[in-house]
Write a protein that holds these residues in place. Sequence first.
Motif, PDB file in Angstrom:
ATOM      1  N   LEU A  35      -4.237   7.240  -2.649  1.00 32.42           N
ATOM      2  CA  LEU A  35      -3.922   5.952  -2.049  1.00 32.42           C
ATOM      3  C   LEU A  35      -3.855   4.939  -3.190  1.00 32.42           C
ATOM      4  N   GLN A  52       0.837  -1.207   0.000  1.00 31.54           N
ATOM      5  CA  GLN A  52       0.000   0.000   0.000  1.00 31.54           C
ATOM      6  C   GLN A  52       0.869   1.253   0.000  1.00 31.54           C
ATOM      7  N   VAL A  81      -2.631  13.223 -11.854  1.00 30.88           N
ATOM      8  CA  VAL A  81      -3.330  12.569 -12.977  1.00 30.88           C
ATOM      9  C   VAL A  81      -2.303  12.022 -13.982  1.00 30.88           C
ATOM     10  N   ARG A  82      -1.251  12.799 -14.242  1.00 25.70           N
ATOM     11  CA  ARG A  82      -0.222  12.342 -15.186  1.00 25.70           C
ATOM     12  C   ARG A  82       0.502  11.107 -14.661  1.00 25.70           C
ATOM     13  N   ARG A  89      -1.345  -5.692  -5.558  1.00 28.40           N
ATOM     14  CA  ARG A  89      -1.511  -7.025  -4.973  1.00 28.40           C
ATOM     15  C   ARG A  89      -0.984  -8.072  -5.947  1.00 28.40           C
ATOM     16  N   VAL A 116      -3.075  -7.038  -9.534  1.00 28.67           N
ATOM     17  CA  VAL A 116      -4.062  -5.955  -9.588  1.00 28.67           C
ATOM     18  C   VAL A 116      -3.478  -4.722  -8.910  1.00 28.67           C
ATOM     19  N   TRP A 117      -3.880  -3.543  -9.395  1.00 29.57           N
ATOM     20  CA  TRP A 117      -3.474  -2.283  -8.780  1.00 29.57           C
ATOM     21  C   TRP A 117      -4.650  -1.332  -8.819  1.00 29.57           C
ATOM     22  N   THR A 118      -4.767  -0.543  -7.765  1.00 34.44           N
ATOM     23  CA  THR A 118      -5.974   0.250  -7.559  1.00 34.44           C
ATOM     24  C   THR A 118      -5.640   1.586  -6.917  1.00 34.44           C
ATOM     25  N   THR A 119      -6.183   2.643  -7.477  1.00 33.32           N
ATOM     26  CA  THR A 119      -6.180   3.936  -6.813  1.00 33.32           C
ATOM     27  C   THR A 119      -7.543   4.090  -6.153  1.00 33.32           C
ATOM     28  N   GLY A 120      -7.579   3.938  -4.846  1.00 35.32           N
ATOM     29  CA  GLY A 120      -8.860   3.941  -4.135  1.00 35.32           C
ATOM     30  C   GLY A 120      -9.331   5.327  -3.743  1.00 35.32           C
ATOM     31  N   ARG A 121      -8.360   6.248  -3.594  1.00 35.74           N
ATOM     32  CA  ARG A 121      -8.743   7.593  -3.148  1.00 35.74           C
ATOM     33  C   ARG A 121      -7.867   8.630  -3.823  1.00 35.74           C
ATOM     34  N   ILE A 122      -8.482   9.726  -4.231  1.00 36.83           N
ATOM     35  CA  ILE A 122      -7.764  10.897  -4.734  1.00 36.83           C
ATOM     36  C   ILE A 122      -8.331  12.101  -4.013  1.00 36.83           C
ATOM     37  N   LEU A 133      -0.659   8.852 -12.495  1.00 29.54           N
ATOM     38  CA  LEU A 133      -1.573   7.700 -12.530  1.00 29.54           C
ATOM     39  C   LEU A 133      -1.782   7.227 -13.976  1.00 29.54           C
ATOM     40  N   GLN A 163      -2.548   0.952  -4.415  1.00 31.06           N
ATOM     41  CA  GLN A 163      -2.322  -0.386  -3.862  1.00 31.06           C
ATOM     42  C   GLN A 163      -1.947  -1.376  -4.955  1.00 31.06           C
ATOM     43  N   ASP A 192      -0.920   3.561 -15.510  1.00 31.03           N
ATOM     44  CA  ASP A 192      -1.952   2.859 -16.298  1.00 31.03           C
ATOM     45  C   ASP A 192      -1.400   2.389 -17.639  1.00 31.03           C
TER      46      ASP A 192
END
Lengths: 407, 407
Positions: free
Chosen positions: B280, B210, B238-239, B284, B257-263, B241, B282, B245
Amino acid sequence: MPRINPERVLSDLRTLATFGAYKTGVHRPTLSGEDIAAREWFANRMREAGLDASIDGIANILGKSPAIGRKALSGSHLESQNYAGWLDGPLGCVYALEAARAISEDPAISDLGVDVVVFCDEEGHFGSFLGSRSFIGVLEEREIDAASNHTTKVPMREALAAAGWAGRPRHVIDPARYAAFFEAHIEQGDTLESTGLKIGVVTAIVAIWQYRFTVEGEQNHAGTTSMKRRRDAGLELVRLLGAIDTRFPEICGPRTVWTTGRIALDPGEKSIIPGEAEALFQLRDADPAVLDRLEAEIHALVQGANRNGRCKIAVERLSASTPALMDRSLQAALDRAAEAHAPGKHMRMPSGAGHDAQWLARKLPAAMMFVPSIGGISHHWTENTSNEDIVLGAQVFADGIVNALRA
Amino acid sequence: MPRINPERVLSDLRTLATFGAYKTGVHRPTLSGEDIAAREWFANRMREAGLDASIDGIANILGKSPAIGRKALSGSHLESQNYAGWLDGPLGCVYALEAARAISEDPAISDLGVDVVVFCDEEGHFGSFLGSRSFIGVLEEREIDAASNHTTKVPMREALAAAGWAGRPRHVIDPARYAAFFEAHIEQGDTLESTGLKIGVVTAIVAIWQYRFTVEGEQNHAGTTSMKRRRDAGLELVRLLGAIDTRFPEICGPRTVWTTGRIALDPGEKSIIPGEAEALFQLRDADPAVLDRLEAEIHALVQGANRNGRCKIAVERLSASTPALMDRSLQAALDRAAEAHAPGKHMRMPSGAGHDAQWLARKLPAAMMFVPSIGGISHHWTENTSNEDIVLGAQVFADGIVNALRA
């Protein structure tokens, strides 16, 4: 020509900065205790200058000149953004008052007059340009009834009552009384500073087109949902904003600006794929054709994303103002004043920020003048302008008004 | 072999779903009134099955089997995420209880036994795996002292006292008593459903790394600050992230897997250029080498952004777990049970989600079994599994435990 009093200008601005002082700036939201006290103080300062000043039912202050000749109207606002600068608003109020004083003190032009006006809530704590819209007669009572402070949630009616101003009639402009409206302001950008110039003569106040982008995906577990299966609303939003970032520089105008001010992912937890995402996105330009072109591009990008992506993006235009053009002969009057006191150190420029002048321009020929912002900073407590630039600006502004009234 | 009772399994699950029912799911946060009642009910249900059940000082429930032969430990958790599904947790608890019942009811294997355990707060309302970490003896009192509910802010000590469980000793595992730990769970993804399979035998529980990305720019006016001059923290995020991507699919593992859970953009106002931005993020994967490679790429992308951009990005690794490998012979025991009841309809797979089993695996050979999630949905009230799949899973699970205990 009028001779402004540098000490008086700086002293008035310094005194205003004591109402809600915060670090080197001020925290003086509309109708806060500090804002109320600042308005009372300024109304008294108008009276000391011989103006017939009164605070109306929406906290606007109008100070009327006793002069018998041609008159200008001039002013700005006194409240600040939260924890922001000391000059954004007060500079224009004090310049207007100083122009009124300097003109009345000059026997050669004492037939001319400046009415000084202070608008309420230009900074939008309760609504959108409530003071200037009230003054030009386009604000209905029910909008005031519905307005409440965005931060504290206190209704505007309650705040006005607490100030003792509820129920008073509202000042409404008499356009026949004035030849022109003048507003001075800090530039809030760094164009003047970075080019070594001292005075900006505003050509137009840009239009602001405000959008909300909403992305609908599928909330799911960030560990168990494969990359291929997931419908990540946040990621789709990032891709759209990235596409705008790539494409807009190729098709924008020379001074277009665009800003994503807010992004929210729902639910916003570290281990949950966002099921919804939202962004506030804004365009500003003085040319409606440029805005049309960029808006069409937004829709094209969103259509492409909806065709190729796994989420559904919606674009909502929340508001779209029209550019407010400043009067050409008033621009010329300010140019001449600037050339007299800062030869070669002035330029024409659009205003990227909204100002009360954009509303007054609906009723009167209107003009705006900028002075440099150190580092281009505004809406922050470090906002500043040098004393020399403040004094120079006050003199150019007073001269510009006289140039216009004599024309 | 044991014969599970389908009506008993479904009835127990349906009864549990009445504690904090929300639409077709449940809202049963750890130590809420509904969670306390569910635990009391389940402890009684254990006792009715002949288990010696007690709730300990951190709301874990242990139900001990009177059997004289080899024993397994099995269980999961009872609390839910907020407004989430009825099976995430309860399925594993009821499967464990049903295995204990079915085994004790079969005279041919009644020497074998299953101790049933219900862990507190796997869903992390108060902390991180507090129940299972307590049970394996790695949770200190001071962590409980410091824990409070993330939503309500109620201290865990207060919540335990309100339940009447404060001050009780905490159950600690006796590893010598057990041959293995078994946990059943809904898959929470769509791998089983999309391939038409019924049973997943877990190979490993993935590691979660994390991160927090923090971007420092310069807060400024969205109208007056030119695109060239602005230091937009939100845009820089944004750039970054967007670069992740683009790049990650080229270098990730088959199930990463990868995740942006909060901005979050600060200040988050439509007309203010964000001065700070935070996300945030993450990762996995079950393979630490993959995680190392992706982390190195993050740092490379951030270095590039800091070299070429106008903001300063910082990457902070908030946590990094190691993958928990499931025992190979227990996987084989589950394979055989699945093949007996659902021939050809089972597969080996990693768990993308964290589970109590990852902590138990530190003390015992551990195994996990998945049943299909309809639409792959979890952590949402629409989470569901068909009755047929629930019943089939209960039978395979009980058989798997017997296979392992007999081995």
